[in-house]
Each structure stands twice: as structure tokens, then as C-alpha cells.
Write an enzyme that holds these catalytic residues in place. Structure first.
Site, PDB file in Angstrom:
ATOM      1  N   ASN A   1      38.897  72.115  75.118  1.00 21.61           N
ATOM      2  CA  ASN A   1      39.361  71.933  76.495  1.00 21.61           C
ATOM      3  C   ASN A   1      40.436  70.839  76.528  1.00 21.61           C
ATOM      4  OD1 ASN A   1      38.027  69.274  76.927  1.00 21.61           O
ATOM      5  ND2 ASN A   1      36.196  70.523  76.542  1.00 21.61           N
TER       6      ASN A   1
ATOM      7  N   ASP B   1      30.113  73.776  77.095  1.00 23.76           N
ATOM      8  CA  ASP B   1      28.780  74.257  77.501  1.00 23.76           C
ATOM      9  C   ASP B   1      28.298  75.358  76.563  1.00 23.76           C
ATOM     10  OD1 ASP B   1      28.559  72.586  79.694  1.00 23.76           O
ATOM     11  OD2 ASP B   1      29.732  73.951  80.963  1.00 23.76           O
TER      12      ASP B   1
ATOM     13  N   ILE C   1      23.789  67.198  76.128  1.00 23.44           N
ATOM     14  CA  ILE C   1      23.658  65.843  75.544  1.00 23.44           C
ATOM     15  C   ILE C   1      23.114  64.859  76.578  1.00 23.44           C
ATOM     16  CG2 ILE C   1      24.955  63.925  74.543  1.00 23.44           C
ATOM     17  CD1 ILE C   1      26.895  66.068  73.405  1.00 23.44           C
TER      18      ILE C   1
ATOM     19  N   PHE D   1      29.537  62.190  84.100  1.00 22.53           N
ATOM     20  CA  PHE D   1      30.818  62.504  84.740  1.00 22.53           C
ATOM     21  C   PHE D   1      30.784  63.954  85.200  1.00 22.53           C
ATOM     22  CE2 PHE D   1      34.371  59.452  84.278  1.00 22.53           C
ATOM     23  CZ  PHE D   1      33.644  58.390  83.762  1.00 22.53           C
TER      24      PHE D   1
ATOM     25  N   LYS E   1      24.289  67.792  89.863  1.00 19.19           N
ATOM     26  CA  LYS E   1      24.202  67.395  88.444  1.00 19.19           C
ATOM     27  C   LYS E   1      23.406  66.086  88.295  1.00 19.19           C
ATOM     28  CE  LYS E   1      27.403  66.871  84.519  1.00 19.19           C
ATOM     29  NZ  LYS E   1      28.775  66.978  84.077  1.00 19.19           N
TER      30      LYS E   1
ATOM     31  N   LYS F   1      19.969  66.419  86.095  1.00 22.20           N
ATOM     32  CA  LYS F   1      19.953  65.769  84.771  1.00 22.20           C
ATOM     33  C   LYS F   1      19.257  64.417  84.798  1.00 22.20           C
ATOM     34  CE  LYS F   1      23.960  68.228  83.124  1.00 22.20           C
ATOM     35  NZ  LYS F   1      24.999  68.291  82.123  1.00 22.20           N
TER      36      LYS F   1
END
Ligand SMILES: Cc1cc2nc3c(=O)[nH]c(=O)nc-3n(C[C@H](O)[C@H](O)[C@H](O)COP(=O)(O)O)c2cc1C
Length: 402
Positions: free
Chosen positions: A210, A278, A309, A325, A339, A343
Site C-alpha cells: 500500500n 489485512d 497485530i 490508527f 475499531k 480491538k
């Protein structure tokens, strides 16, 4: 205010013309409450007498390494242990070179090797000596090893030249010495930062990646080190200089990155700024894929999920304060909040990568930080370095309150 009350400072005096300012420095340090001992090099003694510095510091000046009487009184190791700070002023080009080499050929250089106290250098030399690549390299090396640099200043010099290389004035040096005892926001913390993209191989010559440049993660590593943290920076393939006092671990794929992060644990703070793929190709072809007439105009590449991760580290029993982030191109705050919750993060940094001024690869950023109570803090568009320092200050603040 006595900002140096009972702080034990060794003033090391090298053989430069600026040694006359060392007498004033000893006075200023004592005015701020410090206990001062002076160590002089052979060269230093040619410029100012030990008697002057003895009278000002109130203690005999330490001169020789191989002196049985001095060693019996307060030996070099004892002196090294006594110090809270070693301030070398003036630090001559010669002294800087000897320190960079790790020499221990007189009392001052031996003491620097033997001490656990921070060492600060106040360089003083002719502007051409200062600009010489040998001096620049030596100083860079010493700074990488953690030595602090006080100055130099620019201006007219004793030799008649004008330029950079003048020793700072005694009052400025005393204030910098006092500042160096100020606790920094992340002193004693281990910060693990991920940065850059990951690469997921398709075959030996092709991969999926990316546009992440790693600039934000590197700026965060620099800011965390400046704030006193021990920093481990795990980064995907990027072309960036490693910030001083940062341990860098280079990785390629998401799975490598997870393994490197797990090996770097435990940590107090995780900042996951990397743009981790991903998905990865399910099978990495052992040989270069060839155009296959049977597949016509296209072919299907089967992908599988990579490990997460951030969620893995934030889900451990010894979980650190975890900062993620969310780089999004739409519904930024909604996706970021989701998120944060999914997470189990402490903070999430939302940035809008659809905006070319602040997205991947740009020099600037603008972010909104969301906490568990969904309280938002926004930092307006500015350089990534500045954003990083603001974010590190916010993280340190939240960590201290959590
Ligand atoms: C008059 C005079 C002035 C000097 N001034 C400086 C100076 O300001 N900075 C410097 O790096 N060297 C200077 N030097 C050279 C140092 O004295 C010389 O390199 C010496 O070995 C340094 O000693 P040290 O390593 O004990 O500090 C000067 C030499 C002379 C003769």
C-alpha cells in the site's frame, strides 16, 4: 529558585580558550544549588589555573588519573559514581574525538566511560574546526550514544573568525543543566511503534502493498525518544533514516511484523501506525507466475486474512496502553470508533487519507484522537513531526491518568 539543589555536577574543563568561562559556570551552577567538582585536562590547565576553580568550587580540582594521592582521596570510579551529571565545558575538538573513540587516557575521559550519569558537552572551537566532517561525525556518534549537546552558539570568535563554534554563556549552560534534570513525559517507559506498509508476496517477483510511507510512525518514534522513552520501532519496507536512540527492526510481511512485535514485548505503550495488509495471497507461488492462456483475460487470486497485530497485542494478559490508527477514506469517525471498541484500544487516531494534503506519503497530517469515552481531541493540520509531539504528549497524559 535553586533548580539544582543538591545536584552533584562534575564540570570537565578541556583545553580551549573558552575555559575562562568555566570559572563563571562553576559560580552559576553553585548559585542554582549544585555541588560542583571540577576535573581538568592537561590542556585545560594551560588556559585557567586549578587554583581559580578550586576557590570557586570549594574543593580541590581533580587533575591526574595516575596520581596515588588523588586516587586515595577520591578515586576516579568514586568520582564517576558521585556525579548526577558530567558537563564538559569547553569540550574541545580533541576531547570530543577522544570521547568518540572511547579512549580513557586521562582522568576526564576515563571518568566519562566509568560514569552512569548523563554526560553533556558544551563544544567550543573555531568555526572551521566545528564544520570539519571529523568533528561532525564524532558528535553524531556521541549523541547516538546518548550524550547531550549544549550549543554551540554562533558569533565572533577569539581567533577573529565569525561563525558557529562559540561556547554558550555560563548562565545558559547552567539553565540547560537544570533543564536536563526535569523529568520527561515518558522517562522509563518502553514504547513499541509499528510503521510503514507491509508487503505480501504473490510470487518471487510480485507482491501486494500500500502507499504508506512510514513518515508518521518514524516521527512518533523520534518524539517518544525525545520524551525519554526506550523506543522499539518495527517497520515495513521504507526509505527513512532511523531516529537517534531508537531501536529499529525491519520486517516485510504482516506475519513478520507480528512476530517482531511479540518478541519486543513487554512494553508499556503500543502505537500501531503501520498500514498492515489485512489479507495476503493464500499461496505464494514458488516460481514467477506466467501468463496462462487458459485463464483468458484474468485470473483469481485467493486471499486469506492476516493476523491482526493490534488486536493480538491489545488482547494479551500483559497488554500495554494501546493506540491504534484508523486511516480511512469515508465515515472516518464512525469507523474509527468501531475499531477502538472492537480491538479493545485505549485511544484511536483517526486520519482522513482521502485528503491528498494529509494522507499517505505527505509531509503533513491532521488527526482526531478518540478515547474509550468517545471524547474527541483534534489536532489541526501541521507537520508530521509536530503532530507526533502533540500526540506523544496526549498519550503520556492519558497513561499517567489511567
Ligand atoms: C591558544 C589556543 C587556543 C585553542 N583553543 C581551542 C578551542 O577553542 N577549541 C579547541 O577545540 N581547541 C583549541 N585549541 C587546541 C587544543 O588546545 C588542543 O587540541 C588540545 O589538545 C585540547 O586539549 P583537550 O583534549 O585536553 O581539551 C587551542 C589551542 C591554542 C594554542
Amino acid at each position: 529558585m535553586q533548580r539544582l539543589y543538591r545536584k552533584r555536577i562534575i564540570v570537565g574543563v578541556g583545553g580551549g580558550i573558552a575555559a575562562y568561562k568555566s570559572a563563571e559556570l562553576v559560580r552559576r551552577l553553585k548559585d542554582l544549588g549544585a555541588e560542583v567538582r571540577v576535573v581538568m585536562t592537561q590542556g585545560g590547565r594551560e588556559f585557567i589555573t586549578p587554583l581559580t576553580l578550586q576557590a570557586l568550587s570549594g574543593h580541590p580540582v581533580h587533575l591526574d588519573l595516575l596520581d596515588p594521592a588523588a586516587e586515595a582521596a577520591m578515586g576516579h570510579i568514586e568520582l564517576a559514581r558521585w556525579a548526577d551529571l558530567v558537563l564538559i565545558a569547553p569540550a574541545t575538538a580533541d576531547l570530543i574525538a577522544r570521547l568518540a573513540q572511547g579512549l580513557a587516557n586521562d582522568l576526564l575521559t576515563t571518568l566519562v566511560l566509568a560514569t552512569d550519569a548523563p554526560v553533556a558537552l558544551a563544544p567550543a572551537m573555531n568555526q572551521a574546526m566545528w564544520r570539519d566532517p571529523a568533528t561532525a561525525d564524532n558528535l553524531q556518534l556521541l549523541q547516538q550514544r546518548g550524550m547531550r549537546l549544549f550549543g554551540p552558539a554562533s558569533g565572533s570568535q577569539a581567533c577573529g573568525d565569525v561563525g558557529l563554534g562559540r561556547m554558550l554563556e555560563a548562565a545558559e549552560l547552567a539553565q540547560l543543566a537544570a533543564d536536563s534534570f526535569q523529568r520527561r513525559a515518558l522517562d522509563g517507559q518502553h514504547v513499541l511503534i509499528t510503521a510503514g506498509p507491509t508487503q505480501e508476496n504473490i510470487d518471487p517477483v510480485r507482491y501486494i502493498t500500500n502507499h504508506s510511507s512510514g513518515k508518521m510512525g518514524f516521527a512518533l518514534a523520534e518524539a517518544a525518544a525525545e520524551a525519554g522513552a526506550r523506543v522499539t520501532l518495527v517497520c515495513g519496507p521504507v526509505h527513512l533514516r532511523t531516529p537517534d536512540r531508537v531501536e529499529r527492526i525491519d520486517v516485510v510481511s504482516a506475519r513478520d511484523m507480528l512476530a517482531a512485535c511479540e518478541a519486543a514485548m513487554p512494553c508499556d505503550i503500543l502505537i500501531a501506525a503501520a498500514a498492515v495488509a489485512d489479507y495476503r495471497p493464500e499461496v505464494v507461488a514458488p516460481h514467477k507466475l506466467k501468463k496462462d492462456p487458459a485463464s483468458g483475460e484474468g485470473f483469481v487470486l485467493q486471499m486469506v486474512r492476516n493476523p491482526d497485530i493490534l488486536a493480538t497485542i491489545a488482547g494479551r494478559a500483559d497488554r500495554p496502553f494501546s493506540v491504534g490508527f484508523a486511516a480511512e477514506t469515508e465515515n472516518l469517525l464512525e469507523y474509527a470508533s468501531r475499531k477502538l471498541r472492537d480491538k479493545n484500544l485505549d485511544l484511536i487516531v483517526a486520519n482522513d487519507v482521502a485528503n491528498p494534503d494529509i494522507g499517505f506519503n505527505s509531509e503533513e497530517n491532521a488527526i482526531t484522537v478518540i478515547d474509550r469515552g468517545l471524547q474527541q481531541t483534534s489536532f489541526a493540520q501541521t507537520s508530521k513531526g509536530k503532530i507526533a509531539r502533540q500526540l506523544i504528549t496526549l498519550i503520556a497524559d492519558r497513561l499517567n491518568k489511567s
